[in-house]
Design a protein around this motif. Structure first.
Motif, mmCIF file in Angstrom:
data_model
loop_
_atom_site.group_PDB
_atom_site.id
_atom_site.type_symbol
_atom_site.label_atom_id
_atom_site.label_comp_id
_atom_site.label_asym_id
_atom_site.label_seq_id
_atom_site.Cartn_x
_atom_site.Cartn_y
_atom_site.Cartn_z
ATOM 1 N N VAL A 3 22.725 -18.163 30.953
ATOM 2 C CA VAL A 3 22.998 -16.773 31.319
ATOM 3 C C VAL A 3 23.393 -16.708 32.787
ATOM 4 O O VAL A 3 23.157 -17.643 33.557
ATOM 5 C CB VAL A 3 21.771 -15.860 31.091
ATOM 6 C CG1 VAL A 3 21.330 -15.899 29.642
ATOM 7 C CG2 VAL A 3 20.628 -16.245 31.994
ATOM 8 N N GLN A 4 24.015 -15.610 33.141
ATOM 9 C CA GLN A 4 24.305 -15.293 34.532
ATOM 10 C C GLN A 4 23.560 -14.025 34.908
ATOM 11 O O GLN A 4 23.429 -13.109 34.091
ATOM 12 C CB GLN A 4 25.812 -15.104 34.743
ATOM 13 C CG GLN A 4 26.625 -16.361 34.523
ATOM 14 C CD GLN A 4 28.108 -16.095 34.723
ATOM 15 O OE1 GLN A 4 28.654 -15.117 34.191
ATOM 16 N NE2 GLN A 4 28.766 -16.944 35.483
ATOM 17 N N CYS A 21 24.878 -7.081 29.847
ATOM 18 C CA CYS A 21 26.236 -6.563 30.037
ATOM 19 C C CYS A 21 27.235 -7.447 29.304
ATOM 20 O O CYS A 21 27.121 -8.674 29.319
ATOM 21 C CB CYS A 21 26.609 -6.546 31.523
ATOM 22 S SG CYS A 21 25.374 -5.792 32.590
ATOM 23 N N ALA A 22 28.229 -6.829 28.677
ATOM 24 C CA ALA A 22 29.274 -7.595 28.005
ATOM 25 C C ALA A 22 30.170 -8.288 29.022
ATOM 26 O O ALA A 22 30.607 -9.419 28.818
ATOM 27 C CB ALA A 22 30.101 -6.685 27.100
ATOM 28 N N ASP A 23 30.468 -7.617 30.125
ATOM 29 C CA ASP A 23 31.307 -8.155 31.195
ATOM 30 C C ASP A 23 30.565 -7.937 32.503
ATOM 31 O O ASP A 23 30.543 -6.819 33.034
ATOM 32 C CB ASP A 23 32.663 -7.448 31.202
ATOM 33 C CG ASP A 23 33.645 -8.034 32.218
ATOM 34 O OD1 ASP A 23 33.194 -8.525 33.276
ATOM 35 O OD2 ASP A 23 34.862 -7.985 31.959
ATOM 36 N N PRO A 45 23.758 -13.911 45.636
ATOM 37 C CA PRO A 45 24.894 -14.404 44.843
ATOM 38 C C PRO A 45 24.653 -14.298 43.350
ATOM 39 O O PRO A 45 23.531 -14.021 42.891
ATOM 40 C CB PRO A 45 24.973 -15.871 45.268
ATOM 41 C CG PRO A 45 23.543 -16.241 45.560
ATOM 42 C CD PRO A 45 22.948 -15.013 46.190
ATOM 43 N N LEU A 46 25.688 -14.523 42.588
ATOM 44 C CA LEU A 46 25.582 -14.609 41.136
ATOM 45 C C LEU A 46 24.758 -15.842 40.785
ATOM 46 O O LEU A 46 25.033 -16.947 41.259
ATOM 47 C CB LEU A 46 26.977 -14.708 40.517
ATOM 48 C CG LEU A 46 27.056 -14.762 38.998
ATOM 49 C CD1 LEU A 46 26.615 -13.445 38.386
ATOM 50 C CD2 LEU A 46 28.486 -15.094 38.560
ATOM 51 N N LEU A 47 23.728 -15.667 39.966
ATOM 52 C CA LEU A 47 22.824 -16.758 39.635
ATOM 53 C C LEU A 47 23.159 -17.336 38.263
ATOM 54 O O LEU A 47 23.414 -16.595 37.310
ATOM 55 C CB LEU A 47 21.375 -16.255 39.622
ATOM 56 C CG LEU A 47 20.834 -15.683 40.941
ATOM 57 C CD1 LEU A 47 19.433 -15.111 40.729
ATOM 58 C CD2 LEU A 47 20.827 -16.743 42.033
ATOM 59 N N GLN A 48 23.154 -18.650 38.175
ATOM 60 C CA GLN A 48 23.268 -19.345 36.899
ATOM 61 C C GLN A 48 21.856 -19.710 36.455
ATOM 62 O O GLN A 48 21.095 -20.302 37.223
ATOM 63 C CB GLN A 48 24.120 -20.607 37.042
ATOM 64 C CG GLN A 48 25.474 -20.390 37.694
ATOM 65 C CD GLN A 48 26.411 -19.537 36.858
ATOM 66 O OE1 GLN A 48 26.326 -19.533 35.631
ATOM 67 N NE2 GLN A 48 27.313 -18.814 37.508
ATOM 68 N N THR A 59 22.614 -8.919 33.530
ATOM 69 C CA THR A 59 22.566 -10.238 32.902
ATOM 70 C C THR A 59 23.591 -10.316 31.784
ATOM 71 O O THR A 59 23.804 -9.349 31.050
ATOM 72 C CB THR A 59 21.163 -10.506 32.321
ATOM 73 O OG1 THR A 59 20.197 -10.318 33.343
ATOM 74 C CG2 THR A 59 21.052 -11.917 31.770
ATOM 75 N N THR A 60 24.225 -11.457 31.658
ATOM 76 C CA THR A 60 25.107 -11.677 30.525
ATOM 77 C C THR A 60 24.864 -13.059 29.967
ATOM 78 O O THR A 60 24.609 -14.005 30.706
ATOM 79 C CB THR A 60 26.592 -11.511 30.910
ATOM 80 O OG1 THR A 60 27.393 -11.504 29.730
ATOM 81 C CG2 THR A 60 27.070 -12.613 31.830
#
Length: 307
Positions: free
Chosen positions: A203-204, A168-170, A188-191, A221-222
């Motif tokens: 990436v996230q 994903c771009a955003d 949660p959002l993963l780093q 993923t971005t």
């Protein structure tokens, strides 16, 4: 905000193939998937999918893991005959769109060996969270160049189709969009860090899924920076992963609800599926912010359970 539509099932992920029989052989021989429904039709109206034809000819095979069609989403392998499957799948792992299918397996080494024997090619890669959790242990490419991500897990003897990875771009905008059509966040959002060809990239990852359906998820993923093409492939007959399908109770209600959220989607169209128990379906087609096609399919829960 509450979702505007509530899909009941993730039905399938579409993979456009140059040779559907050869593609099916790899997934069945190497990963133990089984072919369920098969269909060939000369009357697919592909205009809602962005093609300028109302009489496309396709052959499709719906393959399922060991859980079967009532519990497992399908990998829908499609060979376009008229117009033919065209183009090449994403060569850049950072390109936008559906990048890979993910399978949980008991043994990474055995799965890699089986995929090699069936014609798969290694793309040495791993994905690890900053905390050290291994999200992806190995990546293979199928005969069309689509990524097959392998995750070691205590699953049944054969592989379990667990997720689709989407670039994903955003990431926040994409997550919000999918929440509007009924998905919810799973954790949660993963780093994390991709390791590939002696190079690494931060990436996230945001895992999302449908409420009440734990059988499958999307991993949004971005990368920083985003690489590759700015949008997913636009042509419905483009080789590689292209479209996902979600079941809804009433296709007309779903289309109205999606449009109320200012999300564009086509009028419902009849899609014939000759030779299958369903005979055909009513479906509507739209695209997420990165151009990935999302199909809403009118299949009430009672009809799904009776398949």
């Amino acid at each position: 905000m509450p979702p505007m539509v509530r899909p009941t099932r993730f039905l399938h992920c579409n993979l456009n193939c140059a040779d559907v029989a050869a593609a099916a052989a790899l997934y069945t021989d190497a990963l133990g998937l089984r072919t369920g429904m098969t269909t060939r039709t000369d009357k697919i109206d592909a205009r809602p999918m962005g093609l300028d034809t109302a009489t496309a000819t396709i052959e499709a095979r719906f393959t399922y893991d060991h859980r079967g069609g009532r519990r497992s989403p399908a990998l829908e392998l499609v060979e376009w005959n008229k117009p033919a499957t065209t183009g090449e799948t994403y060569s850049d792992p950072g390109a936008m769109g559906m990048q890979a299918v993910g399978f949980e397996v008991r043994s990474i080494a055995e799965a890699v060996a089986s995929l090699r024997a069936a014609g798969g090619v290694a793309r040495p890669s791993t994905l690890t969270t900053v905390g050290g959790d291994r999200l992806v242990a190995a990546v293979m490419l199928d005969i069309d160049g689509v990524g097959i991500e392998l995750v070691e897990s205590d699953v049944a003897a054969s592989a379990t189709f667990a997720y689709v990875r989407m670039n994903c771009a955003d990431l926040h905008a994409a997550t919000d969009w999918y929440e509007q059509i009924g998905f919810e966040r799973r954790g949660p959002l993963l780093q994390a860090v991709w390791e590939q060809a002696a190079q690494s990239a931060e990436v996230q990852v945001q895992r999302i899924g449908l409420p009440g359906d734990s059988s499958f998820e999307l991993q949004l993923t971005t990368a920083r920076p985003v690489s590759g093409e700015a949008k997913a492939h636009a042509a419905a007959n483009h080789r590689g992963l292209f479209r996902m399908a979600l079941a809804v109770e009433d296709i007309h209600d779903a289309v109205g609800s999606v449009r109320a959220a200012n999300i564009a989607t086509s009028d419902p169209v009849w899609v014939p599926l000759p030779g299958t128990p369903l005979g055909g379906i009513w479906a509507s087609f739209g695209c997420d912010p990165d151009g990935v096609m999302v199909e809403f399919v009118g299949l009430p829960v009672a009809q799904l359970e009776a398949r």
